[in-house]
Design a protein around this motif. Structure first.
Motif, PDB file in Angstrom:
ATOM      1  N   GLY A  77       0.830  -1.214   0.000  1.00  0.00           N
ATOM      2  CA  GLY A  77       0.000   0.000   0.000  1.00  0.00           C
ATOM      3  C   GLY A  77       0.858   1.255   0.000  1.00  0.00           C
ATOM      4  N   GLU A  78       1.966   1.196   0.704  1.00  0.00           N
ATOM      5  CA  GLU A  78       2.870   2.366   0.737  1.00  0.00           C
ATOM      6  C   GLU A  78       3.485   2.595  -0.644  1.00  0.00           C
ATOM      7  OE1 GLU A  78       1.261   3.306   3.731  1.00  0.00           O
ATOM      8  OE2 GLU A  78       2.816   4.644   2.951  1.00  0.00           O
ATOM      9  N   THR A  79       3.769   1.499  -1.337  1.00  0.00           N
ATOM     10  CA  THR A  79       4.320   1.644  -2.708  1.00  0.00           C
ATOM     11  C   THR A  79       3.275   2.282  -3.617  1.00  0.00           C
ATOM     12  OG1 THR A  79       5.697  -0.320  -2.409  1.00  0.00           O
ATOM     13  CG2 THR A  79       5.278   0.393  -4.685  1.00  0.00           C
ATOM     14  N   LEU A  80       2.015   1.830  -3.495  1.00  0.00           N
ATOM     15  CA  LEU A  80       0.945   2.414  -4.325  1.00  0.00           C
ATOM     16  C   LEU A  80       0.801   3.901  -4.023  1.00  0.00           C
ATOM     17  CD1 LEU A  80      -1.307   2.107  -6.403  1.00  0.00           C
ATOM     18  CD2 LEU A  80      -2.847   1.396  -4.544  1.00  0.00           C
ATOM     19  N   ARG A  81       0.850   4.255  -2.753  1.00  0.00           N
ATOM     20  CA  ARG A  81       0.737   5.676  -2.377  1.00  0.00           C
ATOM     21  C   ARG A  81       1.882   6.475  -2.996  1.00  0.00           C
ATOM     22  NH1 ARG A  81      -1.367   7.651   2.097  1.00  0.00           N
ATOM     23  NH2 ARG A  81      -1.134   5.697   3.242  1.00  0.00           N
ATOM     24  N   ALA A  82       3.102   5.928  -2.921  1.00  0.00           N
ATOM     25  CA  ALA A  82       4.271   6.632  -3.475  1.00  0.00           C
ATOM     26  C   ALA A  82       4.129   6.803  -4.991  1.00  0.00           C
ATOM     27  CB  ALA A  82       5.539   5.862  -3.140  1.00  0.00           C
ATOM     28  N   GLU A  83       3.565   5.790  -5.647  1.00  0.00           N
ATOM     29  CA  GLU A  83       3.365   5.885  -7.104  1.00  0.00           C
ATOM     30  C   GLU A  83       2.395   7.027  -7.433  1.00  0.00           C
ATOM     31  OE1 GLU A  83       5.992   4.276  -8.141  1.00  0.00           O
ATOM     32  OE2 GLU A  83       4.904   3.221  -9.696  1.00  0.00           O
ATOM     33  N   ILE A  84       1.328   7.143  -6.635  1.00  0.00           N
ATOM     34  CA  ILE A  84       0.363   8.229  -6.890  1.00  0.00           C
ATOM     35  C   ILE A  84       1.030   9.579  -6.606  1.00  0.00           C
ATOM     36  CG2 ILE A  84      -1.884   9.203  -6.260  1.00  0.00           C
ATOM     37  CD1 ILE A  84      -1.857   6.355  -7.683  1.00  0.00           C
ATOM     38  N   GLU A  85       1.837   9.603  -5.569  1.00  0.00           N
ATOM     39  CA  GLU A  85       2.524  10.865  -5.229  1.00  0.00           C
ATOM     40  C   GLU A  85       3.487  11.282  -6.340  1.00  0.00           C
ATOM     41  OE1 GLU A  85       0.660  11.750  -1.564  1.00  0.00           O
ATOM     42  OE2 GLU A  85       1.830  12.921  -2.990  1.00  0.00           O
ATOM     43  N   ARG A  86       4.057  10.309  -7.067  1.00  0.00           N
ATOM     44  CA  ARG A  86       4.998  10.697  -8.136  1.00  0.00           C
ATOM     45  C   ARG A  86       4.249  11.035  -9.424  1.00  0.00           C
ATOM     46  NH1 ARG A  86       6.922   7.106 -12.252  1.00  0.00           N
ATOM     47  NH2 ARG A  86       6.096   5.000 -12.059  1.00  0.00           N
ATOM     48  N   GLY A  87       2.900  10.964  -9.358  1.00  0.00           N
ATOM     49  CA  GLY A  87       2.091  11.435 -10.491  1.00  0.00           C
ATOM     50  C   GLY A  87       1.496  10.351 -11.365  1.00  0.00           C
ATOM     51  N   VAL A  88       1.580   9.097 -10.946  1.00  0.00           N
ATOM     52  CA  VAL A  88       0.971   8.032 -11.754  1.00  0.00           C
ATOM     53  C   VAL A  88      -0.549   8.192 -11.699  1.00  0.00           C
ATOM     54  CG1 VAL A  88       0.692   5.535 -12.039  1.00  0.00           C
ATOM     55  CG2 VAL A  88       2.899   6.472 -11.281  1.00  0.00           C
ATOM     56  N   PRO A  89      -1.227   8.183 -12.849  1.00  0.00           N
ATOM     57  CA  PRO A  89      -2.680   8.299 -12.826  1.00  0.00           C
ATOM     58  C   PRO A  89      -3.321   6.997 -12.384  1.00  0.00           C
ATOM     59  CG  PRO A  89      -1.905   8.046 -15.076  1.00  0.00           C
ATOM     60  CD  PRO A  89      -0.684   8.149 -14.206  1.00  0.00           C
ATOM     61  N   LEU A  90      -4.475   7.136 -11.762  1.00  0.00           N
ATOM     62  CA  LEU A  90      -5.214   5.961 -11.273  1.00  0.00           C
ATOM     63  C   LEU A  90      -6.705   6.222 -11.407  1.00  0.00           C
ATOM     64  CD1 LEU A  90      -4.824   3.926  -8.005  1.00  0.00           C
ATOM     65  CD2 LEU A  90      -6.888   5.286  -8.324  1.00  0.00           C
ATOM     66  N   LEU A  91      -7.429   5.201 -11.824  1.00  0.00           N
ATOM     67  CA  LEU A  91      -8.901   5.253 -11.796  1.00  0.00           C
ATOM     68  C   LEU A  91      -9.372   4.117 -10.910  1.00  0.00           C
ATOM     69  CD1 LEU A  91     -11.701   6.288 -12.788  1.00  0.00           C
ATOM     70  CD2 LEU A  91     -11.498   4.626 -14.672  1.00  0.00           C
ATOM     71  N   ALA A  92     -10.150   4.453  -9.871  1.00  0.00           N
ATOM     72  CA  ALA A  92     -10.696   3.439  -8.970  1.00  0.00           C
ATOM     73  C   ALA A  92     -12.209   3.597  -8.940  1.00  0.00           C
ATOM     74  CB  ALA A  92     -10.124   3.591  -7.569  1.00  0.00           C
ATOM     75  N   VAL A  93     -12.919   2.480  -9.119  1.00  0.00           N
ATOM     76  CA  VAL A  93     -14.378   2.525  -9.199  1.00  0.00           C
ATOM     77  C   VAL A  93     -14.986   1.822  -7.989  1.00  0.00           C
ATOM     78  CG1 VAL A  93     -16.414   1.898 -10.548  1.00  0.00           C
ATOM     79  CG2 VAL A  93     -14.294   2.542 -11.720  1.00  0.00           C
ATOM     80  N   CYS A  94     -15.866   2.486  -7.323  1.00  0.00           N
ATOM     81  CA  CYS A  94     -16.710   1.930  -6.268  1.00  0.00           C
ATOM     82  C   CYS A  94     -15.888   1.223  -5.185  1.00  0.00           C
ATOM     83  CB  CYS A  94     -17.760   1.016  -6.879  1.00  0.00           C
ATOM     84  SG  CYS A  94     -19.188   0.839  -5.827  1.00  0.00           S
ATOM     85  N   GLY A  95     -15.897  -0.114  -5.165  1.00  0.00           N
ATOM     86  CA  GLY A  95     -15.171  -0.838  -4.105  1.00  0.00           C
ATOM     87  C   GLY A  95     -13.702  -0.464  -4.046  1.00  0.00           C
ATOM     88  N   GLY A  96     -13.084  -0.245  -5.175  1.00  0.00           N
ATOM     89  CA  GLY A  96     -11.673   0.174  -5.199  1.00  0.00           C
ATOM     90  C   GLY A  96     -11.548   1.578  -4.651  1.00  0.00           C
ATOM     91  N   TYR A  97     -12.442   2.451  -5.074  1.00  0.00           N
ATOM     92  CA  TYR A  97     -12.493   3.844  -4.607  1.00  0.00           C
ATOM     93  C   TYR A  97     -12.612   3.886  -3.079  1.00  0.00           C
ATOM     94  CZ  TYR A  97     -15.144   8.303  -3.839  1.00  0.00           C
ATOM     95  OH  TYR A  97     -15.641   9.513  -3.375  1.00  0.00           O
ATOM     96  N   GLN A  98     -13.527   3.086  -2.543  1.00  0.00           N
ATOM     97  CA  GLN A  98     -13.786   3.102  -1.103  1.00  0.00           C
ATOM     98  C   GLN A  98     -12.532   2.770  -0.298  1.00  0.00           C
ATOM     99  OE1 GLN A  98     -16.993   0.263  -0.998  1.00  0.00           O
ATOM    100  NE2 GLN A  98     -18.570   1.834  -1.272  1.00  0.00           N
ATOM    101  N   LEU A  99     -11.709   1.867  -0.826  1.00  0.00           N
ATOM    102  CA  LEU A  99     -10.511   1.434  -0.070  1.00  0.00           C
ATOM    103  C   LEU A  99      -9.342   2.390  -0.249  1.00  0.00           C
ATOM    104  CD1 LEU A  99     -10.637  -2.442  -0.480  1.00  0.00           C
ATOM    105  CD2 LEU A  99     -11.330  -1.047   1.483  1.00  0.00           C
ATOM    106  N   LEU A 100      -9.528   3.437  -1.034  1.00  0.00           N
ATOM    107  CA  LEU A 100      -8.470   4.458  -1.155  1.00  0.00           C
ATOM    108  C   LEU A 100      -8.748   5.639  -0.227  1.00  0.00           C
ATOM    109  CD1 LEU A 100      -7.772   4.411  -4.990  1.00  0.00           C
ATOM    110  CD2 LEU A 100      -6.303   3.545  -3.161  1.00  0.00           C
ATOM    111  N   GLY A 101      -9.883   5.551   0.503  1.00  0.00           N
ATOM    112  CA  GLY A 101     -10.163   6.573   1.522  1.00  0.00           C
ATOM    113  C   GLY A 101      -9.558   6.130   2.853  1.00  0.00           C
ATOM    114  N   HIS A 102      -9.999   6.727   3.955  1.00  0.00           N
ATOM    115  CA  HIS A 102      -9.439   6.382   5.266  1.00  0.00           C
ATOM    116  C   HIS A 102      -9.908   5.000   5.734  1.00  0.00           C
ATOM    117  CE1 HIS A 102      -7.819  10.362   5.495  1.00  0.00           C
ATOM    118  NE2 HIS A 102      -9.003  10.942   5.434  1.00  0.00           N
ATOM    119  N   PHE A 103     -11.202   4.711   5.507  1.00  0.00           N
ATOM    120  CA  PHE A 103     -11.716   3.382   5.889  1.00  0.00           C
ATOM    121  C   PHE A 103     -13.046   3.122   5.176  1.00  0.00           C
ATOM    122  CE2 PHE A 103     -15.279   4.735   8.487  1.00  0.00           C
ATOM    123  CZ  PHE A 103     -14.897   5.941   9.049  1.00  0.00           C
TER     124      PHE A 103
END
Ligand SMILES: NC(=O)CC[C@H](N)C(=O)O
Length: 254
Positions: A77-103
């Motif tokens: 998860g930390e690697t995914l966060r770092a990838e987004i921080e370096r500007g990698v685009p991401l599309l997350a839909v519904c269940g994926g979207y929900q797990l990118l929030g706090h909880f």
């Protein structure tokens, strides 16, 4: 130019046609002569920094979300966060979207920790929010899709929504917001699949991925006659749904 799309939890979180988003991204790259491959990244699979130029994470039922949340709870998860921080685009839909929030707090189950990428949190409600949806986005204009979720997502003070709901429920059916954005990551409830009927959004993700390789400028336009026709039909269906819903409420009030 070559792009790699990282498809998160492709085998377990891929409901309501979300695979169509991958097909659209690949097709819109190939029609422009951009070589592209898709790397499925499932539970237990490694996520290597710099390996992917774009991520997609589809929707899924609570059961699959439990496994995905556990899988992202550590260094992955930390690697995914770092990838987004370096500007990698991401599309997350519904269940994926929900797990990118706090909880995400599902019905009766334990609260699932999210990545906290979006300043947002989700709590399962008593009703499922189902139907055609139309959203107005400052950057992408009119977006159309289909939603089916019981999770109600609420945005924190630093969160930026994807847009405003014109027809449908959106994040929580109360505050008129839909989705969330952070850097080049986009979370949304729009299944459909989303990208075939919303080519501007697809091209946004592709352009951001190309920029990671030093590209800049405008993508060559594609013939979007079919996409535009499907988009207009989806808006008509949503407007018809709104009229029927209004009649239904009126008849119930009598
Ligand atoms: N469509 C989905 O991905 C569903 C997400 C989640 N399980 C919910 O019901 O809200």
């Amino acid at each position: 130019m070559h792009l790699t799309i990282g498809w998160l939890y492709a085998r377990t979180m891929n409901i309501y046609g979300d695979r169509g988003n991958i097909v659209t991204l690949v097709e819109r790259c190939r029609r422009r002569g951009i070589a592209v491959d898709v790397l499925e990244i499932g539970v237990g699979d490694p996520l290597e920094p710099g390996r992917c130029d774009l991520f997609f994470w589809g929707g899924g039922q609570d059961r699959e979300q439990i496994a995905a949340a556990r899988d992202l709870a550590g260094p992955k998860g930390e690697t995914l966060r770092a990838e987004i921080e370096r500007g990698v685009p991401l599309l997350a839909v519904c269940g994926g979207y929900q797990l990118l929030g706090h909880f995400y707090r599902p019905h009766g189950g334990p609260e699932l920790p999210g990545l906290g990428l979006f300043d947002a949190w989700t709590i399962a409600g008593s009703r499922r929010m189902i139907g055609n949806i139309v959203v107005d986005s400052d950057e992408f204009g009119e977006l159309v899709g289909f939603e089916n979720h019981s999770g109600q997502t609420f945005l924190g003070l630093s969160a930026r929504p994807l847009g405003r709901v014109r027809i449908g429920w959106g994040n929580n059916g109360r505050d008129g917001s839909e989705g969330c954005r952070y850097r080049h990551a986009i979370g949304t409830y729009l299944h459909g699949p989303l990208l075939p009927k919303n080519p501007r959004l697809a091209d946004y993700l592709i352009a951001r991925a190309l920029e990671l390789h030093g590209w800049s400028g405008e993508l060559p336009p594609l013939d979007d006659t079919l996409a535009d026709r499907a988009h207009a039909e989806a808006v008509r269906r949503a407007e018809d749904q709104r009229r029927r819903f209004a009649w239904h409420r009126l008849l119930r009030l009598r």
